[in-house]
Scaffold this motif. Structure first.
Motif, PDB file in Angstrom:
ATOM      1  N   SER A 155     -11.598   1.199  -3.615  1.00  0.00           N
ATOM      2  CA  SER A 155     -12.532   1.209  -4.742  1.00  0.00           C
ATOM      3  C   SER A 155     -13.394  -0.049  -4.769  1.00  0.00           C
ATOM      4  O   SER A 155     -12.886  -1.159  -4.627  1.00  0.00           O
ATOM      5  CB  SER A 155     -11.758   1.308  -6.065  1.00  0.00           C
ATOM      6  OG  SER A 155     -12.636   1.094  -7.163  1.00  0.00           O
ATOM      7  N   SER A 213       0.116   0.154 -11.534  1.00  0.00           N
ATOM      8  CA  SER A 213      -1.092  -0.161 -10.772  1.00  0.00           C
ATOM      9  C   SER A 213      -0.965  -1.479 -10.021  1.00  0.00           C
ATOM     10  O   SER A 213      -0.129  -2.335 -10.342  1.00  0.00           O
ATOM     11  CB  SER A 213      -2.296  -0.237 -11.710  1.00  0.00           C
ATOM     12  OG  SER A 213      -2.256  -1.438 -12.461  1.00  0.00           O
ATOM     13  N   ASP A 246       5.082   0.284  -3.228  1.00  0.00           N
ATOM     14  CA  ASP A 246       4.736   0.407  -4.644  1.00  0.00           C
ATOM     15  C   ASP A 246       4.887  -0.938  -5.344  1.00  0.00           C
ATOM     16  O   ASP A 246       5.347  -1.920  -4.757  1.00  0.00           O
ATOM     17  CB  ASP A 246       5.605   1.472  -5.332  1.00  0.00           C
ATOM     18  CG  ASP A 246       7.102   1.203  -5.160  1.00  0.00           C
ATOM     19  OD1 ASP A 246       7.551   0.071  -5.452  1.00  0.00           O
ATOM     20  OD2 ASP A 246       7.819   2.128  -4.720  1.00  0.00           O
ATOM     21  N   ASP A 286     -12.688  -2.104 -11.637  1.00  0.00           N
ATOM     22  CA  ASP A 286     -11.487  -2.418 -10.859  1.00  0.00           C
ATOM     23  C   ASP A 286     -11.518  -3.863 -10.361  1.00  0.00           C
ATOM     24  O   ASP A 286     -10.502  -4.568 -10.383  1.00  0.00           O
ATOM     25  CB  ASP A 286     -11.370  -1.466  -9.660  1.00  0.00           C
ATOM     26  CG  ASP A 286     -11.074  -0.039 -10.082  1.00  0.00           C
ATOM     27  OD1 ASP A 286     -10.493   0.143 -11.172  1.00  0.00           O
ATOM     28  OD2 ASP A 286     -11.425   0.883  -9.333  1.00  0.00           O
ATOM     29  N   SER A 291      -8.771  -2.695  -1.370  1.00  0.00           N
ATOM     30  CA  SER A 291      -8.814  -1.402  -2.054  1.00  0.00           C
ATOM     31  C   SER A 291      -9.960  -0.546  -1.559  1.00  0.00           C
ATOM     32  O   SER A 291     -10.986  -1.049  -1.092  1.00  0.00           O
ATOM     33  CB  SER A 291      -8.963  -1.632  -3.566  1.00  0.00           C
ATOM     34  OG  SER A 291      -9.149  -0.410  -4.253  1.00  0.00           O
ATOM     35  N   ASP A 310      -3.049  -3.196  -2.582  1.00  0.00           N
ATOM     36  CA  ASP A 310      -3.835  -2.018  -2.930  1.00  0.00           C
ATOM     37  C   ASP A 310      -3.769  -1.852  -4.446  1.00  0.00           C
ATOM     38  O   ASP A 310      -2.835  -2.340  -5.094  1.00  0.00           O
ATOM     39  CB  ASP A 310      -3.260  -0.790  -2.221  1.00  0.00           C
ATOM     40  CG  ASP A 310      -4.134   0.441  -2.398  1.00  0.00           C
ATOM     41  OD1 ASP A 310      -5.329   0.278  -2.708  1.00  0.00           O
ATOM     42  OD2 ASP A 310      -3.618   1.564  -2.227  1.00  0.00           O
ATOM     43  N   LEU A 311      -4.739  -1.179  -5.032  1.00  0.00           N
ATOM     44  CA  LEU A 311      -4.734  -0.991  -6.486  1.00  0.00           C
ATOM     45  C   LEU A 311      -4.084   0.318  -6.908  1.00  0.00           C
ATOM     46  O   LEU A 311      -3.474   0.402  -7.964  1.00  0.00           O
ATOM     47  CB  LEU A 311      -6.169  -1.043  -7.036  1.00  0.00           C
ATOM     48  CG  LEU A 311      -6.884  -2.385  -6.973  1.00  0.00           C
ATOM     49  CD1 LEU A 311      -8.230  -2.300  -7.679  1.00  0.00           C
ATOM     50  CD2 LEU A 311      -6.038  -3.492  -7.585  1.00  0.00           C
ATOM     51  N   ASN A 312      -4.195   1.344  -6.086  1.00  0.00           N
ATOM     52  CA  ASN A 312      -3.661   2.661  -6.442  1.00  0.00           C
ATOM     53  C   ASN A 312      -2.248   2.800  -5.897  1.00  0.00           C
ATOM     54  O   ASN A 312      -2.040   3.195  -4.755  1.00  0.00           O
ATOM     55  CB  ASN A 312      -4.568   3.752  -5.878  1.00  0.00           C
ATOM     56  CG  ASN A 312      -4.149   5.139  -6.346  1.00  0.00           C
ATOM     57  OD1 ASN A 312      -3.290   5.274  -7.218  1.00  0.00           O
ATOM     58  ND2 ASN A 312      -4.739   6.166  -5.751  1.00  0.00           N
ATOM     59  N   GLY A 359       0.402   4.396  -7.694  1.00  0.00           N
ATOM     60  CA  GLY A 359       1.216   5.371  -8.418  1.00  0.00           C
ATOM     61  C   GLY A 359       1.404   4.985  -9.866  1.00  0.00           C
ATOM     62  O   GLY A 359       0.457   4.632 -10.565  1.00  0.00           O
ATOM     63  N   ASP A 369       0.857  -1.186   0.000  1.00  0.00           N
ATOM     64  CA  ASP A 369       0.000   0.000   0.000  1.00  0.00           C
ATOM     65  C   ASP A 369       0.890   1.232   0.000  1.00  0.00           C
ATOM     66  O   ASP A 369       1.938   1.241   0.651  1.00  0.00           O
ATOM     67  CB  ASP A 369      -0.906   0.007   1.236  1.00  0.00           C
ATOM     68  CG  ASP A 369      -2.084   0.962   1.088  1.00  0.00           C
ATOM     69  OD1 ASP A 369      -1.847   2.193   1.067  1.00  0.00           O
ATOM     70  OD2 ASP A 369      -3.225   0.488   0.994  1.00  0.00           O
ATOM     71  N   ASP A 370       0.477   2.272  -0.732  1.00  0.00           N
ATOM     72  CA  ASP A 370       1.335   3.460  -0.820  1.00  0.00           C
ATOM     73  C   ASP A 370       1.111   4.433   0.325  1.00  0.00           C
ATOM     74  O   ASP A 370       1.810   5.440   0.423  1.00  0.00           O
ATOM     75  CB  ASP A 370       1.140   4.168  -2.164  1.00  0.00           C
ATOM     76  CG  ASP A 370      -0.267   4.694  -2.358  1.00  0.00           C
ATOM     77  OD1 ASP A 370      -1.182   4.223  -1.647  1.00  0.00           O
ATOM     78  OD2 ASP A 370      -0.465   5.565  -3.231  1.00  0.00           O
TER      79      ASP A 370
END
Length: 218
Positions: free
Chosen positions: A87, A64, A38, A92, A85, A57-59, A61, A12-13
């Motif tokens: 989302s 993906s 990342d 997604d 996520s 996580d999907l997001n 940076g 996770d970012d």
């Protein structure tokens, strides 16, 4: 002798969220081997620590979580990816599953739901936040290709077919064992035998196969 702990990596970012999830899982007895901020770090670290489950996580940076999922499941076939996520968008969810994710949980899930999801993912069960499983299975049915003309379908035993039908309905191996009055080990043997015959890799693909062939409908 106690069973080995399930090993996990958290990707996770957001450092606060990432560390919080790692801490919660550790407190619930999981072996959190690593975290990553990342996609590039996730793949590099996963190759080294080889976790049973990656929480993704999907997001992330520039790259993906979907791409990271595809790379990790390709490089480490025994590692399961559970998307976690914010989302809940259908697009997604479907992209993550097509990339190889074993399940999809939204971040609004409770700690108890997350712990249960990681356990089930490690056991090979497809896990989805309520409402998303139907979406995924419905999409697989819509996209199912007609069988090749003249192709000889794999021959499954009657018991393998019974087990496959219940897998498609989302039952766990223990639930299937109770329903069919079999031992848990026997059910697992039928699942593994069916995977080999159908040349599939996991229960998610097995469920998709069953739905494409109408085995989820009695």
């Amino acid at each position: 002798m106690s069973e080995p702990r399930i090993s996990v990596m958290v990707v996770d970012d957001h450092p606060i969220w990432r560390d919080g999830v790692a801490r919660d899982l550790t407190e619930h007895g999981f072996d959190v081997r690593a975290t990553a901020p990342d996609a590039d770090a996730a793949l590099r670290i996963a190759r080294t620590v080889r976790p049973d489950v990656v929480l993704m996580d999907l997001n992330l940076g520039s790259t993906s979580g979907v791409d990271a999922t595809r790379e990790i499941t390709s490089a480490l076939p025994t590692t399961k990816v559970l998307v976690l996520s914010a989302s809940g968008e259908h697009k997604d969810v479907l992209e993550a599953v097509k990339a190889g994710a074993s399940g999809y949980l939204v971040k609004s899930a409770s700690a108890a739901e997350l712990v249960d999801a990681v356990h089930r993912t490690a056991a090979g069960d497809p896990v989805f936040t309520a409402g998303l499983a139907g979406l995924v299975l419905g999409e697989y049915r819509r996209m199912a290709d007609a069988p090749a003309e003249g192709a000889e379908p794999p021959r499954l035993t009657e018991r393998e077919t019974d087990v496959l039908r219940l897998v498609a309905k989302g039952l766990t191996a223990r639930q299937i064992a109770e329903r069919l009055v079999l031992s848990h080990r026997t059910v697992e043997n039928h699942v593994q035998s069916t995977l080999r015959k159908l040349q599939l890799h996991n229960r998610v693909e097995l469920a998709r196969y069953a739905i494409e062939h109408g085995l989820d409908e009695e």
